[in-house]
Design a protein around this motif. Structure first.
Motif, PDB file in Angstrom:
ATOM      1  N   GLU A  14       0.845  -1.185   0.000  1.00  0.00           N
ATOM      2  CA  GLU A  14       0.000   0.000   0.000  1.00  0.00           C
ATOM      3  C   GLU A  14       0.885   1.242   0.000  1.00  0.00           C
ATOM      4  OE1 GLU A  14      -2.721  -0.065   3.220  1.00  0.00           O
ATOM      5  OE2 GLU A  14      -3.634  -1.970   2.637  1.00  0.00           O
ATOM      6  N   VAL A  15       0.645   2.133  -0.938  1.00  0.00           N
ATOM      7  CA  VAL A  15       1.431   3.358  -1.036  1.00  0.00           C
ATOM      8  C   VAL A  15       0.472   4.545  -1.069  1.00  0.00           C
ATOM      9  CG1 VAL A  15       3.348   2.237  -2.206  1.00  0.00           C
ATOM     10  CG2 VAL A  15       1.489   3.197  -3.553  1.00  0.00           C
ATOM     11  N   PRO A  16       0.985   5.736  -0.804  1.00  0.00           N
ATOM     12  CA  PRO A  16       0.095   6.899  -0.702  1.00  0.00           C
ATOM     13  C   PRO A  16      -0.641   7.201  -1.995  1.00  0.00           C
ATOM     14  CG  PRO A  16       2.270   7.379   0.215  1.00  0.00           C
ATOM     15  CD  PRO A  16       2.380   6.065  -0.497  1.00  0.00           C
ATOM     16  N   GLY A  17      -1.838   7.741  -1.846  1.00  0.00           N
ATOM     17  CA  GLY A  17      -2.584   8.243  -2.992  1.00  0.00           C
ATOM     18  C   GLY A  17      -2.998   7.165  -3.966  1.00  0.00           C
ATOM     19  N   ASP A  18      -2.904   7.504  -5.246  1.00  0.00           N
ATOM     20  CA  ASP A  18      -3.404   6.610  -6.280  1.00  0.00           C
ATOM     21  C   ASP A  18      -2.312   5.768  -6.916  1.00  0.00           C
ATOM     22  OD1 ASP A  18      -2.095   8.664  -7.495  1.00  0.00           O
ATOM     23  OD2 ASP A  18      -3.642   9.096  -8.994  1.00  0.00           O
ATOM     24  N   LEU A  19      -1.133   5.708  -6.319  1.00  0.00           N
ATOM     25  CA  LEU A  19      -0.077   4.857  -6.861  1.00  0.00           C
ATOM     26  C   LEU A  19      -0.382   3.406  -6.539  1.00  0.00           C
ATOM     27  CD1 LEU A  19       3.165   6.814  -5.901  1.00  0.00           C
ATOM     28  CD2 LEU A  19       1.896   6.869  -8.058  1.00  0.00           C
ATOM     29  N   ARG A  20      -0.111   2.531  -7.495  1.00  0.00           N
ATOM     30  CA  ARG A  20      -0.268   1.088  -7.273  1.00  0.00           C
ATOM     31  C   ARG A  20       1.084   0.429  -7.512  1.00  0.00           C
ATOM     32  NH1 ARG A  20      -3.995  -1.958 -10.563  1.00  0.00           N
ATOM     33  NH2 ARG A  20      -3.435  -0.560 -12.261  1.00  0.00           N
ATOM     34  N   ALA A  21       1.618  -0.190  -6.469  1.00  0.00           N
ATOM     35  CA  ALA A  21       2.944  -0.795  -6.567  1.00  0.00           C
ATOM     36  C   ALA A  21       2.951  -2.168  -5.924  1.00  0.00           C
ATOM     37  CB  ALA A  21       3.992   0.095  -5.895  1.00  0.00           C
ATOM     38  N   VAL A  22       3.822  -3.016  -6.425  1.00  0.00           N
ATOM     39  CA  VAL A  22       4.034  -4.348  -5.871  1.00  0.00           C
ATOM     40  C   VAL A  22       5.513  -4.483  -5.534  1.00  0.00           C
ATOM     41  CG1 VAL A  22       4.053  -6.822  -6.397  1.00  0.00           C
ATOM     42  CG2 VAL A  22       2.122  -5.417  -7.127  1.00  0.00           C
ATOM     43  N   ALA A  23       5.801  -4.966  -4.343  1.00  0.00           N
ATOM     44  CA  ALA A  23       7.179  -5.204  -3.924  1.00  0.00           C
ATOM     45  C   ALA A  23       7.506  -6.675  -4.118  1.00  0.00           C
ATOM     46  CB  ALA A  23       7.353  -4.831  -2.454  1.00  0.00           C
ATOM     47  N   VAL A  24       8.561  -6.970  -4.844  1.00  0.00           N
ATOM     48  CA  VAL A  24       9.034  -8.340  -5.023  1.00  0.00           C
ATOM     49  C   VAL A  24      10.342  -8.456  -4.239  1.00  0.00           C
ATOM     50  CG1 VAL A  24       9.714 -10.133  -6.661  1.00  0.00           C
ATOM     51  CG2 VAL A  24       7.964  -8.460  -7.302  1.00  0.00           C
ATOM     52  N   THR A  25      10.268  -9.081  -3.078  1.00  0.00           N
ATOM     53  CA  THR A  25      11.403  -9.103  -2.156  1.00  0.00           C
ATOM     54  C   THR A  25      12.074 -10.462  -2.149  1.00  0.00           C
ATOM     55  OG1 THR A  25      10.362  -7.445  -0.748  1.00  0.00           O
ATOM     56  CG2 THR A  25      12.101  -8.769   0.247  1.00  0.00           C
ATOM     57  N   ASP A  26      13.392 -10.462  -2.335  1.00  0.00           N
ATOM     58  CA  ASP A  26      14.214 -11.659  -2.235  1.00  0.00           C
ATOM     59  C   ASP A  26      14.741 -11.723  -0.801  1.00  0.00           C
ATOM     60  OD1 ASP A  26      16.502 -13.394  -2.202  1.00  0.00           O
ATOM     61  OD2 ASP A  26      16.624 -13.241  -4.380  1.00  0.00           O
ATOM     62  N   GLU A  27      14.226 -12.673  -0.025  1.00  0.00           N
ATOM     63  CA  GLU A  27      14.592 -12.755   1.392  1.00  0.00           C
ATOM     64  C   GLU A  27      16.090 -12.987   1.596  1.00  0.00           C
ATOM     65  OE1 GLU A  27      11.615 -15.995   2.037  1.00  0.00           O
ATOM     66  OE2 GLU A  27      11.286 -14.893   3.902  1.00  0.00           O
ATOM     67  N   GLY A  28      16.669 -13.816   0.747  1.00  0.00           N
ATOM     68  CA  GLY A  28      18.059 -14.179   0.924  1.00  0.00           C
ATOM     69  C   GLY A  28      19.012 -13.025   0.673  1.00  0.00           C
ATOM     70  N   LEU A  29      18.716 -12.199  -0.345  1.00  0.00           N
ATOM     71  CA  LEU A  29      19.595 -11.086  -0.686  1.00  0.00           C
ATOM     72  C   LEU A  29      19.188  -9.791  -0.001  1.00  0.00           C
ATOM     73  CD1 LEU A  29      20.173 -11.616  -4.516  1.00  0.00           C
ATOM     74  CD2 LEU A  29      21.705 -12.196  -2.633  1.00  0.00           C
ATOM     75  N   GLY A  30      17.985  -9.757   0.570  1.00  0.00           N
ATOM     76  CA  GLY A  30      17.517  -8.529   1.193  1.00  0.00           C
ATOM     77  C   GLY A  30      17.217  -7.439   0.186  1.00  0.00           C
ATOM     78  N   ASN A  31      16.887  -7.819  -1.039  1.00  0.00           N
ATOM     79  CA  ASN A  31      16.622  -6.854  -2.100  1.00  0.00           C
ATOM     80  C   ASN A  31      15.149  -6.840  -2.481  1.00  0.00           C
ATOM     81  OD1 ASN A  31      19.184  -5.562  -3.170  1.00  0.00           O
ATOM     82  ND2 ASN A  31      19.785  -7.708  -3.101  1.00  0.00           N
ATOM     83  N   THR A  32      14.679  -5.666  -2.837  1.00  0.00           N
ATOM     84  CA  THR A  32      13.300  -5.504  -3.296  1.00  0.00           C
ATOM     85  C   THR A  32      13.294  -4.843  -4.665  1.00  0.00           C
ATOM     86  OG1 THR A  32      12.384  -5.332  -1.066  1.00  0.00           O
ATOM     87  CG2 THR A  32      11.077  -4.401  -2.855  1.00  0.00           C
ATOM     88  N   ALA A  33      12.672  -5.497  -5.633  1.00  0.00           N
ATOM     89  CA  ALA A  33      12.397  -4.872  -6.919  1.00  0.00           C
ATOM     90  C   ALA A  33      10.963  -4.348  -6.871  1.00  0.00           C
ATOM     91  CB  ALA A  33      12.559  -5.878  -8.058  1.00  0.00           C
ATOM     92  N   TRP A  34      10.732  -3.230  -7.540  1.00  0.00           N
ATOM     93  CA  TRP A  34       9.410  -2.599  -7.498  1.00  0.00           C
ATOM     94  C   TRP A  34       8.734  -2.693  -8.856  1.00  0.00           C
ATOM     95  CZ3 TRP A  34       7.426  -1.308  -2.947  1.00  0.00           C
ATOM     96  CH2 TRP A  34       8.320  -1.182  -1.867  1.00  0.00           C
ATOM     97  N   VAL A  35       7.455  -3.041  -8.831  1.00  0.00           N
ATOM     98  CA  VAL A  35       6.636  -3.072 -10.045  1.00  0.00           C
ATOM     99  C   VAL A  35       5.532  -2.045  -9.853  1.00  0.00           C
ATOM    100  CG1 VAL A  35       5.266  -4.483 -11.613  1.00  0.00           C
ATOM    101  CG2 VAL A  35       7.125  -5.535 -10.306  1.00  0.00           C
ATOM    102  N   LEU A  36       5.495  -1.068 -10.740  1.00  0.00           N
ATOM    103  CA  LEU A  36       4.582   0.065 -10.608  1.00  0.00           C
ATOM    104  C   LEU A  36       3.655   0.126 -11.819  1.00  0.00           C
ATOM    105  CD1 LEU A  36       4.042   2.709  -8.923  1.00  0.00           C
ATOM    106  CD2 LEU A  36       5.652   3.831 -10.474  1.00  0.00           C
TER     107      LEU A  36
END
Length: 467
Positions: A14-36
């Motif tokens: 959930e992000v502010p306003g009308d933005l729609r985003a998905v977080a794809v998080t790799d637990e092992g690397l601690g990295n998050t790629a964002w899909v907007l």
């Protein structure tokens, strides 16, 4: 590449306003790629090599993949932008990165239109010299979100020592300027979506939270509370720990352009004779089974590295030659697709195949075993704690000798650090099993693996941990 179970897991953020985003998080690397989702198309920021979770995220958002943004040349994983390009996406990357494969090169101030939105490139050197953040500007010209990549993180900043030790302070000063003059110049309500986060070797401190706002970081980020540039550099550089040696190689892999697979290659079941021949030619035999199974019986001389979210990072840390053939000791429960995904994600591509310990033993080849001991069984035995420095400093078994697993891996270091009859320990047991296998390969006998970590020892014995 088609979906693999762990890679396909994502959470809708959930992000502010009308933005729609998905977080794809790799637990092992601690990295998050964002899909907007923007005006009927999907933008992906800093994807890892397997494209399937981003395809799934775009599908969940109801928009096709259109654009992939690279904030910098990644050191901790192989970029997935080439895989997304093969699926029809355009790629945007920093011009100073000198990327050698098809992309749109941007410099600070350049803008990329996405329907009625604009993505403005912000030159933010520090984590890397070429680093770029991307500011999402809406149709009214208001800044709405900053994709900060490896610059400003949640509760921390990214590390600056991955390029050249001699440039660490210089890049830390660049990062201070980037954060203060670019990102903190934005309004407090602008959302911040970093790539690195808690668990990433690329982070200097941080929080498990995956997104934040400019105002929240201005108020609560301890590194941003520094009185001046010098104090910021001291705090940022002082928090740095060790990192896997493959980090020094992947930036160039990503600059030249990784191979495009299109699908995860399958692993082939091998005979004991094939594995024995390959081992004689320098192949690494990696036992990916759970710790208890490895301890009970294993291929003599194999490297224990249980398949878990951190498997890829430890493979990259412990197998020095990325071109060496890798053979995996597996069982009926091994998720081979996840195994392949993690290896490819850190640039290990010579995946020879699999074997079971039963097939190895049936061929009359040597097997080994390691004692798995409880906290009450280590009294009077030398203890080697192989956790990271910060973990050890937070509390350890009194009298334990500290040698980080990454340092223990070399045969010479293992010979100095090992002791006959020692007990090796970590936080849960997986790294301890790896350490026991390293010591076995260096010729030590009688090494035992502690089941559990320091907290379990304290609970079982009623004794306090040493600071």
């Amino acid at each position: 590449m088609s979906p693999s179970p762990r890679a396909s897991a994502f959470v809708v953020t959930e992000v502010p306003g009308d933005l729609r985003a998905v977080a794809v998080t790799d637990e092992g690397l601690g990295n998050t790629a964002w899909v907007l989702a923007l005006d009927g198309r999907a933008v992906v920021v800093d994807p890892e090599r397997d494209p399937s979770p981003y395809v799934a995220a775009a599908t969940a958002l109801g928009v096709p993949l259109s654009l992939a943004l690279e904030t910098h040349l990644h050191a901790d994983f192989v970029t997935g932008s080439r895989e997304l390009a093969a699926l029809g996406a355009s790629v945007v990357a920093p011009a100073l990165g000198a990327v050698a494969w098809p992309h749109v090169a941007v410099a600070g101030g350049d803008e990329v239109p996405v329907g009625r939105w604009r993505l403005r490139a912000l030159a933010t050197p520090g984590h890397t010299p070429e680093h770029m953040a991307y500011l999402l500007v809406d149709r009214a010209g208001r800044p709405r979100a900053a994709f900060s990549g490896g610059s400003l993180l949640v509760g921390g900043v990214a590390r600056t020592d991955l390029i050249d030790p001699a440039r660490t302070d210089e890049l830390a000063r660049s990062l201070w300027a980037s954060i203060n003059h670019q990102l903190l110049a934005l309004p407090d309500d602008v959302a911040v979506f970093p790539t690195h986060g808690s668990g990433s070797f690329c982070s200097a401190a941080g929080s498990p939270q995956r997104w934040t706002t400019v105002g929240a970081e201005r108020r609560s980020n301890p590194l941003l509370a520094a009185r001046d540039e010098d104090e910021f550099v001291r705090l940022a550089v002082g928090a740095l720990g060790s990192y896997p040696p493959y980090f020094l190689r992947l930036r160039e892999v990503n600059r030249r352009g990784p191979r495009v697979y299109g699908d995860l290659p399958p692993l082939r079941a091998m005979t004991a004779g094939e594995v024995e021949r390959l081992a004689g030619q320098g192949a690494a035999i990696i036992d990916v089974r759970p710790v208890a199974d490895y301890a009970r019986r294993h291929v003599a001389g194999s490297l224990a590295n249980a398949l878990r979210p951190q498997f890829g990072s430890w493979t990259g840390w412990l197998v020095a030659d990325p071109s060496a053939p890798l053979v995996f000791v597996t069982d009926d429960h091994t998720d081979e697709r996840e195994l392949v995904r993690q290896c490819l994600n850190v640039g290990y591509e010579n995946l020879a195949g699999t074997i079971t310990v039963e097939a190895w033993e049936a061929a009359g080849l040597p097997v080994g075993s390691s004692a798995l001991v409880s906290p009450g069984e280590i009294e009077g035995r030398p203890v080697i704690d192989v956790r990271q420095h910060a973990e050890f400093a937070a509390g350890h078994v009194p009298g334990a000798r500290h040698v980080e697993l990454g340092s223990l891996a070399g045969a010479a270091t293992a010979a100095r650090a090992g002791a006959e009859g020692a007990v090796v320990m970590c936080g849960h047991g997986e790294r301890a099993a790896t350490a026991a296998s390293v010591l076995e390969r260096a010729g030590h006998r009688g090494t035992a693996i502690l089941a559990g970590g320091p907290e379990g020892w304290a609970e079982a014995t009623g004794r306090a941990l040493a600071p």
